[in-house]
Enzyme design. Structure first.
Site, PDB file in Angstrom:
ATOM      1  CB  SER A   7      -0.884   0.010   1.254  1.00  0.00           C
ATOM      2  OG  SER A   7      -1.398   1.313   1.453  1.00  0.00           O
ATOM      3  CG  HIS A  30      -3.983  -1.828  -1.216  1.00  0.00           C
ATOM      4  ND1 HIS A  30      -5.069  -2.672  -1.365  1.00  0.00           N
ATOM      5  CD2 HIS A  30      -4.303  -0.997  -0.195  1.00  0.00           C
ATOM      6  CE1 HIS A  30      -5.994  -2.381  -0.472  1.00  0.00           C
ATOM      7  NE2 HIS A  30      -5.557  -1.356   0.248  1.00  0.00           N
ATOM      8  CG  ASP A  32      -5.167   2.140   1.283  1.00  0.00           C
ATOM      9  OD1 ASP A  32      -6.051   1.273   1.306  1.00  0.00           O
ATOM     10  OD2 ASP A  32      -3.978   1.918   1.611  1.00  0.00           O
ATOM     11  CG  MET A  34      -8.533   6.497   2.949  1.00  0.00           C
ATOM     12  SD  MET A  34      -7.666   6.531   4.531  1.00  0.00           S
ATOM     13  CE  MET A  34      -6.689   5.037   4.417  1.00  0.00           C
ATOM     14  CG  HIS A  63      -9.202  -0.453   0.273  1.00  0.00           C
ATOM     15  ND1 HIS A  63      -8.531  -0.602   1.477  1.00  0.00           N
ATOM     16  CD2 HIS A  63     -10.520  -0.570   0.580  1.00  0.00           C
ATOM     17  CE1 HIS A  63      -9.407  -0.791   2.450  1.00  0.00           C
ATOM     18  NE2 HIS A  63     -10.616  -0.773   1.938  1.00  0.00           N
ATOM     19  CG  MET A  65     -11.324   2.505   2.892  1.00  0.00           C
ATOM     20  SD  MET A  65      -9.747   2.507   3.743  1.00  0.00           S
ATOM     21  CE  MET A  65      -8.658   2.634   2.327  1.00  0.00           C
ATOM     22  CG  MET A 134     -11.188  -3.556   6.025  1.00  0.00           C
ATOM     23  SD  MET A 134      -9.740  -3.017   5.072  1.00  0.00           S
ATOM     24  CE  MET A 134      -8.790  -2.077   6.287  1.00  0.00           C
ATOM     25  N   GLY A 141      -2.755   3.676   8.323  1.00  0.00           N
ATOM     26  CA  GLY A 141      -1.744   2.635   8.303  1.00  0.00           C
ATOM     27  C   GLY A 141      -1.101   2.486   9.669  1.00  0.00           C
ATOM     28  CG  ASP A 172      -5.741  -3.185   3.720  1.00  0.00           C
ATOM     29  OD1 ASP A 172      -4.622  -2.896   4.190  1.00  0.00           O
ATOM     30  OD2 ASP A 172      -6.437  -2.378   3.078  1.00  0.00           O
ATOM     31  N   GLY A 174      -2.052  -4.207   9.314  1.00  0.00           N
ATOM     32  CA  GLY A 174      -1.176  -4.855  10.289  1.00  0.00           C
ATOM     33  C   GLY A 174      -0.487  -6.108   9.789  1.00  0.00           C
ATOM     34  CB  SER A 195       3.825   0.402   8.282  1.00  0.00           C
ATOM     35  OG  SER A 195       2.896  -0.546   8.757  1.00  0.00           O
TER      36      SER A 195
HETATM   37  O1  5RP Z   1      -6.656   0.284   4.006  1.00  0.00           O
HETATM   38  C1  5RP Z   1      -5.761   0.634   4.733  1.00  0.00           C
HETATM   39  C2  5RP Z   1      -6.052   1.405   5.976  1.00  0.00           C
HETATM   40  O2  5RP Z   1      -7.407   1.632   6.062  1.00  0.00           O
HETATM   41  C3  5RP Z   1      -4.320   0.343   4.375  1.00  0.00           C
HETATM   42  O3  5RP Z   1      -4.298  -0.387   3.162  1.00  0.00           O
HETATM   43  C4  5RP Z   1      -3.584  -0.437   5.467  1.00  0.00           C
HETATM   44  O4  5RP Z   1      -3.750   0.110   6.697  1.00  0.00           O
HETATM   45  C5  5RP Z   1      -2.122  -0.625   5.149  1.00  0.00           C
HETATM   46  O5  5RP Z   1      -1.298  -0.188   6.156  1.00  0.00           O
HETATM   47  P1  5RP Z   1      -0.499  -1.140   7.190  1.00  0.00           P
HETATM   48  O6  5RP Z   1       0.020  -2.308   6.415  1.00  0.00           O
HETATM   49  O7  5RP Z   1       0.570  -0.237   7.706  1.00  0.00           O
HETATM   50  O8  5RP Z   1      -1.490  -1.565   8.254  1.00  0.00           O
HETATM   51 CO    CO Z   2      -6.326  -0.608   2.071  1.00  0.00          CO
END
Ligand code: 5RP
Ligand code: CO
Length: 233
Positions: A7, A30, A32, A34, A63, A65, A134, A141, A172, A174, A195
């Site tokens: 991402s 990926h 995101d 938002m 993705h 959101m 999710m 992130g 997706d 953590g 991350s």
């Molecule tokens: O959709 C997402 C957050 O809503 C991101 O894709 C996701 O959080 C990726 O970040 P990490 O891998 O650091 O958790």
């Molecule tokens: Co995402």
């Protein structure tokens, strides 16, 4: 099969072309989107996705959101976009939207937040190319993986097996070397990592390490392989 989709949420937006080049060995990228309404964060929209599609050969996984994907999601069915994911919680008619996306040649995916059950998705599983489970609350992130989401993956993998269909199951939030194997064991095969890839000096090394953690072979979608897409129907 272990597919890694970094991402760009954790990339350097000022040096995005460079950061996209650094993940060339990934299986997809990926994005995101938002809107600061569906989630309490704001990222980017269609102009950015269009520009990224011009500079990367990786299959793009969008993705969304956002509120009202029934109205907006079809805009993202453009060249270079392999799949468009909309949230079950925001969509009025998920089956109709998935059918419209597929009709435009884009893979259709549905996402569920941690508090959303997958019964309705399971009921209509044939309508989707991918389901995104999710493993954090969407919006940011760098959050911690929620192992309590694993039964959803097990339910959907079993349902796909019963139906005899090949649906991709994406996780997706953590995802790390430690959490990826947990999700893989539950049935996931597409792993978003922000991350865990961009939070390190060598993103390519991190992609390889994540694949290895899943026991997957290096299945890099090398430049030029993009038309095959990252998700098989
Ligand atoms: O959709 C997402 C957050 O809503 C991101 O894709 C996701 O959080 C990726 O970040 P990490 O891998 O650091 O958790
Ligand atoms: Co995402």
């Amino acid at each position: 099969m272990v597919r890694i989709h970094p991402s760009i949420l954790s990339a350097d937006f000022v040096n995005l072309e460079r950061d996209l080049a650094r993940i060339a060995t990934a299986d997809g990228v990926h994005l995101d989107v938002m809107d600061a309404h569906f989630v309490p964060n704001l990222t980017f929209g269609l102009p950015m996705v269009q520009r990224i599609a011009e500079v990367t050969d990786l299959p793009i996984d969008v993705h969304l959101m956002i509120d009202d994907p029934d109205t907006w999601a079809l805009q993202y069915a453009i060249g270079g976009v392999d799949s468009v994911t909309f949230h079950a919680e925001a969509t009025r008619d998920a089956v109709a939207l998935a059918r419209e996306l597929r009709a435009r040649g884009t893979r259709a995916a549905i996402a569920v937040k941690p508090g959303t059950e997958v019964d309705l998705v399971a009921e209509h599983l044939r309508e989707f190319d991918m389901v995104l489970i999710m493993t954090v609350e969407p919006g940011f992130g760098g959050q911690s993986f929620m192992p309590g989401m694993m039964p959803k993956l097990e339910t959907l993998r079993a349902r796909a097996r019963d139906l005899g269909i090949d649906v991709a199951l994406q996780v997706d939030g953590g995802i790390t070397d430690d959490t990826l194997p947990i999700a893989a064991a539950a049935g996931a095969d597409v792993f978003v990592a922000g991350s865990a890839v961009y939070g390190h000096a060598d993103p390519a090394e991190r992609i390889a390490a994540l694949r290895a953690a899943g026991g997957g072979e290096a299945v890099a979608a090398a430049a030029g392989d993009a038309p095959a897409g990252s998700l098989e129907r």
